[in-house]
Design an enzyme around this catalytic site. Structure first.
Site, short mmCIF file in Angstrom:
data_model
loop_
_atom_site.label_atom_id
_atom_site.label_comp_id
_atom_site.label_asym_id
_atom_site.label_seq_id
_atom_site.Cartn_x
_atom_site.Cartn_y
_atom_site.Cartn_z
N HIS A 1 0.88 -1.18 0.00
CA HIS A 1 0.00 0.00 0.00
C HIS A 1 0.91 1.23 0.00
O HIS A 1 1.75 1.37 -0.88
CB HIS A 1 -0.93 -0.13 1.21
N HIS B 1 -2.25 -2.27 -9.75
CA HIS B 1 -3.26 -1.69 -8.85
C HIS B 1 -4.50 -2.55 -8.88
O HIS B 1 -4.84 -3.08 -9.95
CB HIS B 1 -3.60 -0.25 -9.28
N ASP C 1 2.74 5.54 -6.63
CA ASP C 1 3.98 5.42 -5.86
C ASP C 1 5.21 5.32 -6.74
O ASP C 1 6.33 5.40 -6.24
CB ASP C 1 3.91 4.19 -4.95
N1 CMC Z 1 5.06 -6.80 -10.07
C1 CMC Z 1 4.96 -8.02 -10.66
N2 CMC Z 1 3.81 -8.70 -10.81
C2 CMC Z 1 2.71 -8.11 -10.34
C3 CMC Z 1 2.72 -6.85 -9.74
C4 CMC Z 1 3.95 -6.20 -9.62
N3 CMC Z 1 4.04 -4.98 -9.04
N4 CMC Z 1 1.48 -6.53 -9.36
C5 CMC Z 1 0.70 -7.55 -9.73
N5 CMC Z 1 1.44 -8.51 -10.32
C6 CMC Z 1 0.96 -9.75 -10.93
C7 CMC Z 1 0.68 -10.80 -9.89
O1 CMC Z 1 1.81 -11.61 -9.65
C8 CMC Z 1 -0.47 -11.56 -10.52
O2 CMC Z 1 0.07 -12.40 -11.50
P1 CMC Z 1 -0.55 -13.88 -11.71
O3 CMC Z 1 -1.94 -13.62 -12.21
O4 CMC Z 1 0.35 -14.51 -12.69
O5 CMC Z 1 -0.52 -14.53 -10.36
C9 CMC Z 1 -1.26 -10.48 -11.24
O6 CMC Z 1 -0.29 -9.47 -11.54
C10 CMC Z 1 -2.38 -9.87 -10.40
O7 CMC Z 1 -1.81 -9.41 -9.18
P2 CMC Z 1 -2.55 -9.43 -7.80
O8 CMC Z 1 -1.53 -9.44 -6.71
O9 CMC Z 1 -3.59 -10.50 -7.79
O10 CMC Z 1 -3.28 -8.03 -7.86
P3 CMC Z 1 -3.92 -7.27 -6.64
O11 CMC Z 1 -5.00 -6.44 -7.19
O12 CMC Z 1 -4.26 -8.20 -5.54
O13 CMC Z 1 -2.69 -6.37 -6.11
C11 CMC Z 1 -1.20 -4.61 -5.78
C12 CMC Z 1 -2.57 -5.02 -6.33
C13 CMC Z 1 -1.09 -3.08 -5.82
C14 CMC Z 1 -1.07 -5.04 -4.31
C15 CMC Z 1 -0.08 -5.24 -6.63
O14 CMC Z 1 -0.19 -4.81 -7.97
C16 CMC Z 1 1.32 -4.99 -6.09
O15 CMC Z 1 1.79 -5.70 -5.20
N6 CMC Z 1 2.02 -3.89 -6.59
C17 CMC Z 1 3.31 -3.56 -6.06
C18 CMC Z 1 3.13 -2.72 -4.80
C19 CMC Z 1 2.62 -1.33 -5.09
O16 CMC Z 1 3.13 -0.65 -5.97
N7 CMC Z 1 1.64 -0.89 -4.30
C20 CMC Z 1 1.09 0.45 -4.41
C21 CMC Z 1 -0.33 0.44 -4.88
S1 CMC Z 1 -0.90 2.09 -5.39
C22 CMC Z 1 -0.84 3.08 -4.00
C23 CMC Z 1 -1.73 2.64 -2.92
O17 CMC Z 1 -2.95 2.65 -3.08
O18 CMC Z 1 -1.21 2.29 -1.87
#
Ligand code: CMC
Length: 428
Positions: free
Chosen positions: A268, A307, A363
């Protein structure tokens, strides 16, 4: 003739049900009538991580994740970033409308005159270890404020709510700056009420021996824009924590400490800190392909990418990229921007990211500006928290005034052991 309802046939019993559709949703409690026997609880919906569940009606922020749109109270984020100020945007989030000139003056006066914290909080901060992470200090001191304002418990009292809202927006920068000064061993710089909200924060962060600190207008404006961009973002993890704790009628300081704790997580608001650590670790453009490969192998995540809601470019990231240029004109370019731009270019051509719709989020670029402005990396999540404070408070107030809301209490699907008898230890 089309009807706003959903017809469901339960193939276990052959019974048919008609569930009303309102605002594109069905009520989860309408599923309870779908029973196998009159004494069973009825059907539940199962939604780990709330992927497809609306927990409230909200009139505060609107996101269209496919189109990359963010609006506060109907106003596009781009217009607010360009034309509004952080305190005016905070007023908008909390009151629903932009203020008149006199309303804005009063609002700015009220926030400005609550910036000082009780001297005992300073002593409390003194007790933290010298290398305490400022976000840990921030979370703790926000919670501690509830002990200084016991009347904050009266969450049903509009006047008390208003006073705590002034205090939280006003004191968040003071707590943040004091947390920083403690970790670098500098004397605390007291608020200067002649300065703007953002200018005063820069004063409390960076004032050294000068009698009066004068913030640079370009940096003051850039930080104000960054705060606007972070001010609200519908039902994310920290806002859900604010609403969840607030729904138990805890005081707003306790609820906001919980929200800030959620924000601290690297998935986050802690991501902005991790992005910078990642860019420094990559070190040069030559190392990007190898890093992308590690991401694709599942060894690391590309921080600042992806996201839950945006499946397109995060509109906040676009504005931040533009703001970065103005800051760099003054501070000189932060060299990691070149690594970030190249990382984005390569990632956005790569099928791994394209097929998963992973774009830069807020971010990805914010930390690069913060670093150019001389904020230490571990302050980045704290900066996010200052910006998000009005959003958390607006959501908390909306939740309290919403007649449909009750204490948040999700259900579960029990998957543990069936009934069994306790065995004395010698028989196990
Ligand atoms: N790097 C590599 N792969 C990723 C990333 C990433 N940053 N984000 C998602 N994926 C992949 C993930 O491995 C999954 O792949 P698969 O379908 O093969 O398993 C797919 O994309 C979907 O990901 P998810 O984790 O199910 O998506 P989510 O909606 O649960 O997670 C998230 C959203 C923001 C937690 C995630 O994208 C992430 O961890 N990003 C990196 C951390 C980040 O930048 N966070 C800030 C978010 S914006 C500011 C805020 O609101 O805080």
């Amino acid at each position: 003739m089309p009807k706003d309802s959903l017809t469901v046939i339960d193939n276990r019993t052959g019974k048919q049900y008609e569930l009303p559709i309102q605002d594109g949703t069905i009520h989860a409690t309408d599923l309870r009538q779908i029973q196998l026997a009159p004494d069973d609880h009825g059907l539940l919906s199962y939604d780990p991580a709330f992927m497809n569940t609306a927990a409230c009606r909200s009139a505060i922020s609107f996101i269209d994740g496919d189109k990359g749109i963010l609006r506060y109270r109907g106003y596009p984020i781009e217009q607010l970033a360009e034309q509004s100020t952080f305190l005016e945007t905070a007023y908008l989030l909390l009151h629903g409308e932009l203020p008149s000139a006199s309303e804005l003056d009063r609002w700015v006066f009220d926030i400005t005159h609550h910036t000082i914290i009780h001297e005992n909080i300073k002593k409390f901060i003194d007790g933290f270890h010298h290398d305490a992470h400022p976000m840990g200090v921030f979370v703790s001191t926000v919670a501690a404020l509830s002990t200084f304002y016991p009347e904050a418990k009266h969450i049903e009292d509009e006047r008390s709510r208003r006073d705590q809202i002034f205090r939280l927006i006003a004191k968040a920068p003071t707590l943040a700056a004091f947390a920083h000064r403690h970790t670098v061993g500098m004397p605390y710089a007291y608020p200067d009420n002649d300065l703007s909200y953002t200018g005063n924060f820069l004063n409390m962060m960076f004032k050294a021996t000068e009698v009066k600190y004068t913030p640079h207008p370009v940096l003051e404006k850039a930080l104000d824009i960054l705060f606007i961009l972070h001010a609200d973002h519908e039902q994310n993890a920290s806002t859900s924590a604010m609403r969840g704790v607030g729904s138990a009628h805890a005081d707003p300081y306790s609820a906001m400490a919980a929200a800030a704790a959620a924000l601290y997580g690297p998935l986050h608001g802690g991501a902005n800190e991790q992005v910078l650590r990642m860019l420094h670790e990559i070190g040069s453009k030559d190392n990007i392909p190898a890093y992308i490969q590690r991401v694709k192998n599942g060894e690391v995540r590309l921080m600042g990418f992806g996201h839950r809601i945006y499946k397109n470019y995060d509109p906040r990231a676009t504005i931040i990229k533009q703001t970065a240029d103005q800051v760099f004109d003054l501070t000189g370019k932060n060299p990691v921007i070149d690594i970030a731009l190249e990382l984005e270019r390569i990632a956005l051509q790569d099928d791994y990211f394209v097929s998963r719709k992973l774009y830069p989020n807020v971010d990805f670029y914010s930390g690069i500006i913060y670093e150019a402005m001389k904020f230490p990396i571990d302050m980045f999540p704290v900066l996010f928290a200052i910006g998000r404070t009005p959003g958390w408070l607006a959501q908390w107030q909306e939740m309290l005034l919403d007649k449909e809301q009750k204490i948040a209490r999700p259900r579960q699907v029990y998957i543990g052991s069936p009934l069994r008898d306790y065995a004395p230890i010698e028989k196990r």
